[in-house]
Design a protein around this motif. Structure first.
Motif, PDB file in Angstrom:
ATOM      1  N   UNK A   1     -11.354  14.104 -21.082  1.00 58.19           N
ATOM      2  CA  UNK A   1     -12.311  13.931 -19.994  1.00 58.19           C
ATOM      3  C   UNK A   1     -13.707  13.729 -20.581  1.00 58.19           C
ATOM      4  N   UNK A   2     -14.154  12.476 -20.635  1.00 57.34           N
ATOM      5  CA  UNK A   2     -15.434  12.156 -21.264  1.00 57.34           C
ATOM      6  C   UNK A   2     -16.626  12.583 -20.413  1.00 57.34           C
ATOM      7  N   UNK A   3     -16.399  12.878 -19.131  1.00 55.92           N
ATOM      8  CA  UNK A   3     -17.504  13.327 -18.284  1.00 55.92           C
ATOM      9  C   UNK A   3     -18.007  14.703 -18.704  1.00 55.92           C
ATOM     10  N   UNK A   4     -17.211  15.418 -19.492  1.00 54.48           N
ATOM     11  CA  UNK A   4     -17.592  16.741 -19.977  1.00 54.48           C
ATOM     12  C   UNK A   4     -18.069  16.702 -21.435  1.00 54.48           C
ATOM     13  N   UNK A   5     -18.222  15.488 -21.929  1.00 55.65           N
ATOM     14  CA  UNK A   5     -18.700  15.296 -23.294  1.00 55.65           C
ATOM     15  C   UNK A   5     -20.098  14.700 -23.224  1.00 55.65           C
ATOM     16  N   UNK A   6     -21.104  15.467 -23.643  1.00 59.81           N
ATOM     17  CA  UNK A   6     -22.490  15.070 -23.464  1.00 59.81           C
ATOM     18  C   UNK A   6     -23.098  14.515 -24.752  1.00 59.81           C
ATOM     19  N   UNK A   7     -24.316  13.978 -24.618  1.00 59.69           N
ATOM     20  CA  UNK A   7     -25.015  13.404 -25.770  1.00 59.69           C
ATOM     21  C   UNK A   7     -25.055  14.387 -26.938  1.00 59.69           C
ATOM     22  N   UNK A   8     -24.683  13.926 -28.106  1.00 62.08           N
ATOM     23  CA  UNK A   8     -24.622  14.650 -29.383  1.00 62.08           C
ATOM     24  C   UNK A   8     -23.371  15.506 -29.531  1.00 62.08           C
ATOM     25  N   UNK A   9     -22.486  15.526 -28.511  1.00 59.89           N
ATOM     26  CA  UNK A   9     -21.240  16.288 -28.622  1.00 59.89           C
ATOM     27  C   UNK A   9     -20.243  15.582 -29.540  1.00 59.89           C
TER      28      UNK A   9
ATOM     29  N   UNK B   1     -23.751   0.834 -20.986  1.00 58.97           N
ATOM     30  CA  UNK B   1     -23.302   1.503 -19.762  1.00 58.97           C
ATOM     31  C   UNK B   1     -21.800   1.405 -19.504  1.00 58.97           C
ATOM     32  N   UNK B   2     -21.146   0.393 -20.076  1.00 55.72           N
ATOM     33  CA  UNK B   2     -19.696   0.263 -19.896  1.00 55.72           C
ATOM     34  C   UNK B   2     -18.907   0.950 -21.005  1.00 55.72           C
ATOM     35  N   UNK B   3     -19.600   1.606 -21.935  1.00 53.84           N
ATOM     36  CA  UNK B   3     -18.907   2.254 -23.055  1.00 53.84           C
ATOM     37  C   UNK B   3     -17.999   3.371 -22.582  1.00 53.84           C
ATOM     38  N   UNK B   4     -18.521   4.268 -21.744  1.00 59.78           N
ATOM     39  CA  UNK B   4     -17.731   5.419 -21.298  1.00 59.78           C
ATOM     40  C   UNK B   4     -16.499   5.012 -20.498  1.00 59.78           C
ATOM     41  N   UNK B   5     -16.618   4.137 -19.473  1.00 55.91           N
ATOM     42  CA  UNK B   5     -15.398   3.734 -18.750  1.00 55.91           C
ATOM     43  C   UNK B   5     -14.399   2.994 -19.629  1.00 55.91           C
ATOM     44  N   UNK B   6     -14.907   2.244 -20.613  1.00 56.03           N
ATOM     45  CA  UNK B   6     -14.001   1.531 -21.518  1.00 56.03           C
ATOM     46  C   UNK B   6     -13.195   2.507 -22.356  1.00 56.03           C
ATOM     47  N   UNK B   7     -13.875   3.486 -22.943  1.00 62.00           N
ATOM     48  CA  UNK B   7     -13.181   4.465 -23.776  1.00 62.00           C
ATOM     49  C   UNK B   7     -12.306   5.378 -22.936  1.00 62.00           C
ATOM     50  N   UNK B   8     -12.769   5.738 -21.730  1.00 67.25           N
ATOM     51  CA  UNK B   8     -12.002   6.638 -20.869  1.00 67.25           C
ATOM     52  C   UNK B   8     -10.643   6.051 -20.508  1.00 67.25           C
ATOM     53  N   UNK B   9     -10.580   4.735 -20.361  1.00 68.42           N
ATOM     54  CA  UNK B   9      -9.322   4.077 -20.008  1.00 68.42           C
ATOM     55  C   UNK B   9      -8.281   4.162 -21.117  1.00 68.42           C
ATOM     56  N   UNK B  10      -8.721   4.556 -22.330  1.00 69.24           N
ATOM     57  CA  UNK B  10      -7.821   4.588 -23.477  1.00 69.24           C
ATOM     58  C   UNK B  10      -7.498   6.002 -23.959  1.00 69.24           C
ATOM     59  N   UNK B  11      -8.002   7.025 -23.239  1.00 71.40           N
ATOM     60  CA  UNK B  11      -7.771   8.401 -23.682  1.00 71.40           C
ATOM     61  C   UNK B  11      -7.599   9.344 -22.498  1.00 71.40           C
TER      62      UNK B  11
ATOM     63  N   UNK C   1     -18.248  11.082 -31.612  1.00 65.77           N
ATOM     64  CA  UNK C   1     -19.563  11.673 -31.348  1.00 65.77           C
ATOM     65  C   UNK C   1     -20.238  10.834 -30.270  1.00 65.77           C
ATOM     66  N   UNK C   2     -20.753  11.496 -29.239  1.00 69.30           N
ATOM     67  CA  UNK C   2     -21.452  10.749 -28.184  1.00 69.30           C
ATOM     68  C   UNK C   2     -22.893  10.534 -28.643  1.00 69.30           C
ATOM     69  N   UNK C   3     -23.116   9.428 -29.285  1.00 72.56           N
ATOM     70  CA  UNK C   3     -24.420   9.128 -29.880  1.00 72.56           C
ATOM     71  C   UNK C   3     -24.484   7.634 -30.153  1.00 72.56           C
ATOM     72  N   UNK C   4     -25.526   7.199 -30.821  1.00 73.42           N
ATOM     73  CA  UNK C   4     -25.643   5.791 -31.185  1.00 73.42           C
ATOM     74  C   UNK C   4     -27.040   5.450 -31.634  1.00 73.42           C
ATOM     75  N   UNK C   5     -27.291   4.163 -31.842  1.00 72.77           N
ATOM     76  CA  UNK C   5     -28.536   3.677 -32.451  1.00 72.77           C
ATOM     77  C   UNK C   5     -29.168   2.590 -31.588  1.00 72.77           C
ATOM     78  N   UNK C   6     -28.884   2.657 -30.279  1.00 70.87           N
ATOM     79  CA  UNK C   6     -29.348   1.603 -29.373  1.00 70.87           C
ATOM     80  C   UNK C   6     -30.222   2.123 -28.242  1.00 70.87           C
ATOM     81  N   UNK C   7     -30.217   3.440 -28.024  1.00 62.50           N
ATOM     82  CA  UNK C   7     -30.903   4.012 -26.877  1.00 62.50           C
ATOM     83  C   UNK C   7     -30.014   4.085 -25.653  1.00 62.50           C
ATOM     84  N   UNK C   8     -28.841   3.471 -25.717  1.00 60.97           N
ATOM     85  CA  UNK C   8     -27.886   3.489 -24.609  1.00 60.97           C
ATOM     86  C   UNK C   8     -26.896   4.639 -24.773  1.00 60.97           C
ATOM     87  N   UNK C   9     -26.226   4.977 -23.682  1.00 63.46           N
ATOM     88  CA  UNK C   9     -25.090   5.880 -23.783  1.00 63.46           C
ATOM     89  C   UNK C   9     -24.036   5.207 -24.657  1.00 63.46           C
ATOM     90  N   UNK C  10     -23.304   6.004 -25.400  1.00 68.19           N
ATOM     91  CA  UNK C  10     -22.274   5.404 -26.226  1.00 68.19           C
ATOM     92  C   UNK C  10     -21.630   6.395 -27.166  1.00 68.19           C
TER      93      UNK C  10
END
Length: 410
Positions: free
Chosen positions: A207-215, A194-204, A229-238
């Motif tokens: 606008x990650x809010x417009x980037x959806x799963x699998x984008x 859950x903290x992946x998006x705010x962490x990455x957003x602070x470094x770029x 790529x907005x994806x992963x292997x954990x079931x979480x956003x990332x």
């Protein structure tokens, strides 16, 4: 070599608490399967970074990879669900297919509707053989009409590339225009939780809010050009972030400088993917299991179900029409956690299937597993037995994922 592998696993077992040993059961099979002499182990661009941060390095699919860091596997798994975890997944193989015939070529080898993807989106798919069996599961991204980005499993790299090259040569011989590039010059990181998006957003500035799963997008992070790529292997956003090797450690350091982010290894990654009901190739998938048997029928694109013009298409067509004799299902069980190859027993005590992955869920505090059962036993709620160490433990067929997924879909 197998004796050396066993020694490493024995040392690993002594280093882990009992609950952590349970979380690493599935990996032990893969560790032995992928064992190589230390001198021959490959190292990702993050090797020295791992060692400096206390990573416990083990051989995995021919690579030296961290199974955990200073935190326990249990704690790392739970932290990913609450904060953010950073994984080195650079052992996986990224490649690009380019050319006006790239999509038509790949669709001869995979079951997905790649032509139907929008530019900048991707999907899970499967490479199949002539029997419809799964050569590998893979994430395919349509970057553009003439460019595809594909990530395949580390343990399948050699056979996947041989398979692709064999069919690519034949396709090119017909005058088709498509080329392949393997991205050994790039590394891959997975930032999950859950903290992946705010962490990455602070470094770029993207606008990650417009980037959806699998984008998929290309942009700069901390001044470093990356493919995300907005994806992963954990079931979480990332996000999975492909970065040039020359800037890989710089990016990893920038990400872990955020107090919400902790490094995590193979042990936590395995627990997380099983809680999310995701398959591990070599355990839950192989060349004798089809996408239909594996519960991956959704990967077979609707448009592809007309011609079935991919390897093994006729087998899969028949299975979709007539059904299959076995199905992959999830379980919650009592007693000791089930392990790969544990027998699944029906009400009459007869063997009706086999466990392919099992562990103690750090988040649910329950034993979870997945495996294949004979037709008629796949319905959720079905009461069965799983034989572990000579004891028959109660098991209930359970819908997956065990832990709800939190993919960002806007």
């Amino acid at each position: 070599m197998r004796r050396q592998a066993a020694a490493i696993l024995s040392q690993l077992g002594r280093a882990l608490a009992p609950s952590e040993q349970l979380a690493s059961n599935n990996l032990k099979v893969a560790l032995v399967r992928g064992f190589a002499d230390d001198a021959n182990l490959k190292k990702t661009a993050f090797y020295d970074f791992h060692v400096a941060h206390g990573g416990k390095m083990v051989p995995f699919a021919g690579w030296s990879m961290p199974i955990q860091y200073k935190d326990s596997i249990m704690d790392s798994t739970q932290h990913c669900r609450k904060g953010a975890a950073l994984f080195d997944v650079a052992h996986m193989c990224g490649l690009t297919l380019k050319g006006p015939d790239a999509i038509s070529f790949l669709e001869t080898l995979v079951v997905g509707d790649i032509a139907g993807l929008k530019d900048g989106t991707g999907s899970l798919s499967c490479f199949t053989n002539e029997k419809g069996g799964i050569i590998d599961d893979t994430v395919i991204t349509r970057v553009a009409a003439d460019e595809l980005y594909i990530v395949v499993n580390a343990g399948c790299r050699d056979k996947d590339l041989a398979h692709l090259n064999k069919h690519l040569s034949a396709y090119q011989a017909k005058g088709k225009k498509v080329s392949m590039t393997v991205h050994d010059e790039r590394a891959l990181l997975a930032l999950q939780g859950p903290a992946a998006a705010p962490t990455l957003q602070a470094l770029t500035k993207e606008d990650l809010s417009k980037m959806y799963f699998s984008n998929f997008k290309r942009f700069d992070v901390k001044g470093i050009p990356v493919w995300v790529t907005r994806t992963g292997y954990t079931g979480e956003d990332g996000f999975e972030i492909s970065v040039p090797n020359t800037h890989a450690v710089q990016l990893a350091e920038a990400l872990v400088s955020n107090s919400a982010v902790k490094l995590a290894g193979l042990g936590a990654r395995d627990s997380l993917r099983l809680e999310a009901g995701l398959c591990l190739y070599g355990n839950d998938l192989n060349e004798d299991i089809t996408p239909i048997e594996a519960g991956l029928a959704w990967c077979v694109g609707k448009r592809r179900r007309t011609a079935f013009d991919f390897l093994g298409g006729e087998v899969i067509k028949k299975q979709l029409a007539e059904g299959v004799s076995k199905k992959r299902v999830g379980f919650i069980s009592s007693g000791a956690p089930a392990r790969q190859h544990s027998e699944i027993l029906g009400p009459d005590g007869k063997v009706i299937g086999e466990v392919t992955s099992g562990t103690y869920s750090p988040c649910l505090k329950k034993n979870i597993a997945m495996g294949y059962v004979a037709k008629g036993f796949e319905k959720a709620g079905t009461q069965l037995k799983i034989q572990v160490r000579g004891k028959q433990n109660d098991a209930t067929v359970t819908k997956m994922p065990f832990v709800p997924t939190t993919y960002y879909k806007g």
